[in-house]
Structures are given as structure tokens and as C-alpha cells.
Design an enzyme around this catalytic site. Structure first.
Site, PDB file in Angstrom:
ATOM      1  N   ASP A 244       0.830  -1.213   0.000  1.00  0.00           N
ATOM      2  CA  ASP A 244       0.000   0.000   0.000  1.00  0.00           C
ATOM      3  C   ASP A 244       0.853   1.247   0.000  1.00  0.00           C
ATOM      4  O   ASP A 244       0.419   2.319  -0.433  1.00  0.00           O
ATOM      5  CB  ASP A 244      -0.921   0.010   1.220  1.00  0.00           C
ATOM      6  N   LYS A 255      -1.179  -5.133   3.941  1.00  0.00           N
ATOM      7  CA  LYS A 255      -2.261  -5.724   4.744  1.00  0.00           C
ATOM      8  C   LYS A 255      -1.766  -6.304   6.063  1.00  0.00           C
ATOM      9  O   LYS A 255      -0.723  -6.956   6.108  1.00  0.00           O
ATOM     10  CB  LYS A 255      -2.953  -6.797   3.890  1.00  0.00           C
TER      11      LYS A 255
HETATM   12  O1  MRU Z   1      -7.637  -3.296   2.845  1.00  0.00           O
HETATM   13  P1  MRU Z   1      -7.298  -3.635   1.424  1.00  0.00           P
HETATM   14  O2  MRU Z   1      -8.017  -4.827   0.919  1.00  0.00           O
HETATM   15  O3  MRU Z   1      -7.446  -2.426   0.521  1.00  0.00           O
HETATM   16  O4  MRU Z   1      -5.748  -3.991   1.466  1.00  0.00           O
HETATM   17  C1  MRU Z   1      -5.118  -4.350   0.270  1.00  0.00           C
HETATM   18  C2  MRU Z   1      -3.701  -4.729   0.421  1.00  0.00           C
HETATM   19  O5  MRU Z   1      -3.132  -4.669   1.492  1.00  0.00           O
HETATM   20  C3  MRU Z   1      -2.962  -5.091  -0.829  1.00  0.00           C
HETATM   21  O6  MRU Z   1      -1.972  -6.057  -0.569  1.00  0.00           O
HETATM   22  C4  MRU Z   1      -2.277  -3.842  -1.402  1.00  0.00           C
HETATM   23  O7  MRU Z   1      -3.203  -2.787  -1.527  1.00  0.00           O
HETATM   24  C5  MRU Z   1      -1.635  -4.089  -2.711  1.00  0.00           C
HETATM   25  S1  MRU Z   1      -2.826  -4.328  -3.980  1.00  0.00           S
HETATM   26  C6  MRU Z   1      -2.048  -4.554  -5.458  1.00  0.00           C
END
Ligand code: MRU
Length: 353
Positions: A244, A255
Site C-alpha cells: 500500500d 495488509k
Molecule cells: O484493505 P485492502 O483490501 O485495501 O488492502 C489491500 C492490500 O493490502 C494489498 O496487498 C495492497 O493494496 C496491494 S494491492 C495490489
């Protein structure tokens, strides 16, 4: 809104601009129903990001851009100044939905800068819609390059663990971490995948397993608590996850649970890779300043509508954690793979681009 019972997502996009509307797959309904939602108001897009109808860093970046495209269509402004001020208001609402993924800020800033370069209301409206659509198209292309760059790191007969969903559903299409997995298979290698369930809202079981099964991958689901068992028993050759936000020192925000997976991989000598586009890098902030989103307790005290903890339970529910650079074997981008020491290699990556 339309609803289908059959799943065929090869040509589907997670988020798309169609007839001056934003169309998204409602990811809260997967894997049981493939439902599309359509929005004409940027406030609805903001709600969709907040409520995880659309999620994953690149997908929310593009959704933010499409939100601004709706904002220019909604605006009654007769002057450039008023239109930009209407867009600033929309930008703030969209920006405040989720704090950790930098792609959201990146997408919003890119569109705001484009808008400011226009001379008239009409020109700005055209520019904004064109650029938001281009951002969506570019996302798929970027992911395919990331996939190709990463595929050389994986061997025939590897079993690859992944956490959360960094797939087609977290992007406009193809995926980052799952894009590397797709490209590895496309390069002729035989691979298997282990997906963690990814509590509390189960992006692993609901989304990663859904899209990999759909594409015919050999994928096994494990509870988050079986990461150590799987590694200790030789079931995992490599790990790949998305991100992220990655700061200039190579600290990776992803995550919740990613840090545990990376620590366990280090303990067992298993390479741990991160796949992300340059739009996920934050070259300005320090790791200690990154805001970790805290989400509502009901995500932890229940699964779907079923309660799994007593009423009144105190909950700590961080949506992301930070993995330090010493646990990361390489970061795969569209401009190549960066390796330790990250402060140096990331600096070089950005100087060259
Ligand atoms: O809470 P989320 O589902 O938005 O979290 C998503 C993640 O942590 C993904 O691993 C990250 O955004 C990379 S997506 C290519």
C-alpha cells in the site's frame, strides 16, 4: 446495478469508466455473487472506497481519479476557478476515505494537476476524463511489466505463498503480486499457490482464491495461523505480496499480517518479495509518520453477519502493518527489481525515472 451467477472475469475490470459513470465490481459480495455497481456521484465512490466495495492500493487510486471525473461532470461551474474549487472539495472527501495506500493520493494529485493545466471549463472536463481513463489503462500495462520483471525470480515447480489480495481485483486488472504469479505461469513454469485467509475481512479466501481458481491455478487456502506450519514443513518455496505504501528506506506497508508472514519467512530462509508500481512509493515520508488505518471492531467480532465474540468485546483492528527492509528479498517494480540496500537502490530507481 446488474447481477450474474456465473463468474467469468477475464474480460472484467475491477473499476471502469462507462457512459460517464463509474462501474465497479462490488467486492464485498464476492465470492458468492458477481455484482456490478454504477455511480454517478463522487460521494458514492468515496463510500465505495471506505466500505471496501473497491479496495487494493492501485484500484483505489484509479477509483479516486474516476471520482474526480464524476465531480467535473457534477459541477455547474462556469469558470475555471469555480471548477477547480469544486474539484478540491471532491478531492478532500475522496482523500479522507482511507489513509494508508498512497496510490489514492497519487491518483488524486495527478488528476488535480492535469485539471489545473486546462484553460477553460470544457477543456478541463475533457482532460480530466481522458487522464482518468488513461490511468486505468496504464495500470494494466504496468502490472504486466511488473509481472514479467518478477517472473524470473520464480522457478519451475515453486509453491508461492501470498497474503491478502494483490491481484486483478486490487488493481484495474492482472494484479501486482498475482500479476507476477500469472506471468510466471505464462513463461511456461509450473507453479502452485498457497493463499492465506487474511482475516478479518478475508481478502485471501474471498478474492485471491476466487480469481486464481477462476484462472485455473493450483491454489490451496490456509488459515492465517498456518503460515508457520506451512513454512516449517517445507510447503513454501517463496512468498510474494503487494504493498500500500513503500517509503524510501524500503519499509513496506501492506495488509495486516504481512509482517508476521515476512518474519516467519526469514526464520525459515524463504525469499520474501514485494511487487508494486512506482505509484506506491512515498519518497517524502518517514516510516514512523505513516498512518495505519484502524477499522471498526465488528470486522473482528464477527464473520459476515455471524457473531464470533461476545457483545462488548474490546477490539484492536489495524488494517495494515509495516514490514522492515531487512525481511525483504526484493521489491519488483515496472522499472526493475530493487534489492538491498534499499535506501540506495530506491534512490537510484527514482533518479533514473
Ligand atoms: O484493505 P485492502 O483490501 O485495501 O488492502 C489491500 C492490500 O493490502 C494489498 O496487498 C495492497 O493494496 C496491494 S494491492 C495490489
Amino acid at each position: 446495478m446488474s447481477e450474474e451467477n456465473t463468474h467469468n472475469n477475464t474480460s472484467l475490470k475491477t473499476v471502469e469508466w462507462k457512459n460517464n459513470k463509474v462501474v465497479m465490481i462490488d467486492q464485498t459480495k464476492l465470492p458468492n455473487q458477481l455484482v456490478f455497481v454504477e455511480f454517478e456521484d463522487y460521494n458514492q465512490v468515496a463510500d465505495a472506497i471506505r466500505n471496501l466495495v473497491v479496495r487494493g492500493a492501485p484500484a483505489i487510486g484509479v477509483s479516486g481519479a474516476f471520482g474526480l471525473a464524476l465531480a467535473v461532470l457534477q459541477s455547474q461551474a462556469a469558470t475555471k476557478e469555480k471548477l477547480i474549487s469544486d474539484m478540491e472539495k471532491a478531492r478532500k472527501i475522496l482523500f479522507e476515505t482511507r489513509p494508508t495506500a498512497i496510490n489514492l493520493e497519487w491518483g488524486l494529485n495527478k488528476i488535480m494537476n492535469i485539471a489545473k493545466s486546462g484553460d477553460s471549463v470544457e477543456e478541463i472536463k475533457k482532460l480530466v476524463i481522458f487522464e482518468a481513463k488513461k490511468m486505468a489503462d496504464d495500470d494494466i500495462e504496468t502490472n504486466k511489466i511488473i509481472g514479467k520483471n518478477g517472473s524470473v525470480l520464480f522457478d519451475n515447480n515453486d509453491t508461492i505463498m501470498t497474503h491478502c489480495n494483490a491481484g486483478a481485483l486490487a488493481t484495474v486488472g492482472y494484479g501486482t503480486a498475482l500479476g507476477v504469479i500469472r506471468a510466471t505461469r505464462e513463461s511456461g513454469k509450473n507453479i502452485k499457490v498457497i493463499a492465506t485467509e487474511t482475516r478479518p475481512v478475508q481478502q485471501g479466501s474471498r478474492l485471491t482464491v476466487f480469481e486464481l481458481k477462476h484462472d485455473g491455478f493450483d491454489v490451496s487456502l490456509i488459515p492465517d495461523t498456518a503460515v508457520g506450519y506451512s513454512m516449517a514443513n517445507g510447503l513454501v518455496d517463496k512468498v510474494i505480496v503487494g504493498a500500500d505504501r513503500i517509503v524510501k528506506t524500503g519499509h513496506v506497508f501492506n495488509k495486516i499480517g504481512t509482517y508476521q508472514v515476512a518474519t516467519m519467512a526469514k526464520q525459515h530462509g524463504i525469499p520474501f518479495y514485494v511487487a508494486a508500481p512506482l505509484s506506491t512509493f512515498d519518497m517524502k515520508s518517514d516510516a514512523k509518520d505513516i498512518v495505519i488505518e484502524m477499522r471498526k471492531g465488528s470486522e473482528v467480532t464477527g464473520i459476515g453477519n455471524k457473531k464470533t465474540a461476545p457483545d462488548g468485546t474490546n477490539v484492536i483492528n489495524p488494517a495494515f502493518d509495516m514490514t522492515p527492509p531487512e525481511l525483504i528479498s526484493g521489491i519488483i517494480t515496472e522499472k526493475g527489481v530493487v534489492q538491498p540496500p534499499y535506501e540506495e537502490s530506491i534512490k537510484k530507481l527514482f533518479e533514473a525515472n
